[in-house]
Design a protein around this motif. Structure first.
Motif, short mmCIF file in Angstrom:
data_model
loop_
_atom_site.label_atom_id
_atom_site.label_comp_id
_atom_site.label_asym_id
_atom_site.label_seq_id
_atom_site.Cartn_x
_atom_site.Cartn_y
_atom_site.Cartn_z
N SER A 105 1.05 -1.24 0.09
CA SER A 105 0.08 -0.07 0.04
C SER A 105 0.88 1.13 -0.02
CB SER A 105 -0.96 -0.08 1.22
OG SER A 105 -0.34 -0.31 2.42
N GLN A 108 1.86 2.76 -3.58
CA GLN A 108 0.76 3.14 -4.45
C GLN A 108 1.26 4.50 -5.09
OE1 GLN A 108 -3.26 2.37 -3.62
NE2 GLN A 108 -3.46 4.73 -3.18
N ALA A 109 0.98 4.84 -6.53
CA ALA A 109 1.38 6.00 -7.17
C ALA A 109 0.46 7.32 -6.67
CB ALA A 109 1.24 5.81 -8.60
N THR A 110 1.16 8.42 -6.80
CA THR A 110 0.33 9.64 -6.26
C THR A 110 0.50 10.39 -7.68
OG1 THR A 110 1.23 9.66 -4.14
CG2 THR A 110 0.12 11.72 -5.03
N ILE A 111 -0.96 10.57 -8.33
CA ILE A 111 -1.23 11.20 -9.56
C ILE A 111 -1.46 12.34 -9.34
CG2 ILE A 111 -2.17 11.26 -11.82
CD1 ILE A 111 -2.14 8.35 -11.65
N THR A 112 -0.87 13.54 -9.57
CA THR A 112 -1.45 15.05 -9.43
C THR A 112 -2.40 15.42 -10.18
OG1 THR A 112 0.49 15.82 -10.27
CG2 THR A 112 0.81 15.29 -7.83
N ARG A 115 -5.72 11.09 -14.99
CA ARG A 115 -5.06 10.10 -15.37
C ARG A 115 -5.16 10.07 -17.05
NH1 ARG A 115 -7.78 4.92 -11.95
NH2 ARG A 115 -7.07 5.76 -9.89
N THR A 118 -2.22 12.10 -17.63
CA THR A 118 -0.99 11.51 -17.19
C THR A 118 -0.50 10.40 -18.23
OG1 THR A 118 -1.26 11.73 -14.90
CG2 THR A 118 0.44 10.05 -15.46
N GLN A 129 4.58 7.76 -12.63
CA GLN A 129 5.14 7.16 -11.13
C GLN A 129 4.72 5.85 -10.70
OE1 GLN A 129 3.05 8.96 -7.49
NE2 GLN A 129 4.79 9.96 -7.12
N GLY A 130 5.53 5.25 -10.11
CA GLY A 130 5.02 4.00 -9.54
C GLY A 130 5.14 2.66 -10.48
N SER A 225 1.50 -0.41 -12.60
CA SER A 225 1.60 0.57 -11.50
C SER A 225 0.23 0.18 -10.39
CB SER A 225 1.85 1.86 -11.59
OG SER A 225 1.65 3.01 -10.73
N ALA A 228 -4.57 3.19 -6.98
CA ALA A 228 -5.66 3.77 -5.75
C ALA A 228 -5.95 2.59 -5.21
CB ALA A 228 -6.71 4.60 -6.27
#
Length: 272
Positions: A105, A108-112, A115, A118, A129-130, A225, A228
């Motif tokens: 856990s 986990q990627a943090t997408i700002t 999607r 991204t 990321q991730g 990746s 969430a």
């Protein structure tokens, strides 16, 4: 007349005594050593030592050596005849991996951004990321023409260590991408949900296509990746491997199939 008879007898005795005969050479290196051009007006035949029959081959066949101590044999040479402006399967291979990858856990990627913003075609894996690569599916392929279509088919099993009877809101979002030279060419995003049985899993299938790769060698890879999590926390997500013994590594393993179709650029004249 007597001289001719004597000469013929002398030559015959020399040929019988000598183990090697040379034509246009004083130092033959085989039973018959011809130094120069050979012209045939008749036929070339090969003796079949099994039944003492003679075979002369058929049209488009070549006489092929079987190595020292064995007679030559006739072989059919099949040369593909390429038609201009048509695609042909030039490269075909498949790869597998049973080591897989896992995500806690905390990984986990943090997408700002969104999607959709991204995950864009051509995005470099370093900007996503991730993502972790599935090691055994990273392979090198060859492209020989400027006109090509490369097809990628990726299949794996995804599992999470959810407890039994998880709520319908207990799930994990993940994404897997196919990359060429670390550039994203295809991506699929899915959601793995908990069920009434513990350690739920699903089969993930993905097909990607890319046109007109540059001529030369390219590195193909697959990476995934964890995006969430919902509901239960601290659950592990596994791609291409297992989180519990209800399935094993053989069942969960990943595979990648690569087909490259090309319009050949070099056409050799075929002479029958």
């Amino acid at each position: 007349m007597m001289k001719r008879i004597l000469s013929t007898l002398f030559l015959g005795s020399v040929l019988t005594i000598s183990a090697q005969v040379g034509i246009n050479t004083d130092a033959p290196k085989a039973t018959l050593d011809v130094n120069g051009d050979i012209g045939f007006r008749g036929k070339i035949v090969v003796l079949n030592t099994t039944d003492n029959s003679l075979t002369q081959g058929t049209n488009d066949q070549l006489l092929v050596s079987q190595g020292t101590g064995y007679p030559p044999i006739w072989k059919t040479l099949r040369i593909p005849e390429y038609e201009p402006n048509k695609f042909y399967l030039i490269y075909n291979n498949s790869f597998s991996d049973n080591a897989g990858i896992k995500f806690t856990s905390g990984e986990q990627a943090t997408i700002t951004t969104s999607r959709s913003a991204t995950f864009t075609k051509g995005a470099d894996i370093s900007t996503l990321q991730g993502f972790k690569k599935i090691a055994g599916l990273s392979q090198e392929i060859d492209v020989f023409s400027t006109q090509s279509k490369a097809y990628f088919q990726f299949e794996t099993v995804v599992q999470a260590d959810f407890s039994a009877n998880g709520t319908t809101d207990t799930s994990i979002d993940y994404a897997c991408g196919i990359f060429v030279d670390d550039k994203l060419v295809n991506l699929r995003q899915r959601n793995l949900k908990a069920s009434n049985a513990s350690y739920s899993f699903l089969t993930h299938n993905q097909i990607g296509i890319v046109d007109n790769l540059a001529k030369g060698k390219h590195k193909v890879s697959v990476a995934c990746s964890r995006l969430a999590s919902f509901g239960e926390s601290n659950r592990t997500l596994a791609v291409g491997t297992n989180t519990n013994t209800n399935i094993n590594g053989f069942i969960a393993q990943s595979s990648l199939k690569v087909d490259v179709y090309e319009v050949p650029e070099v056409f050799n004249t075929i002479i029958n």
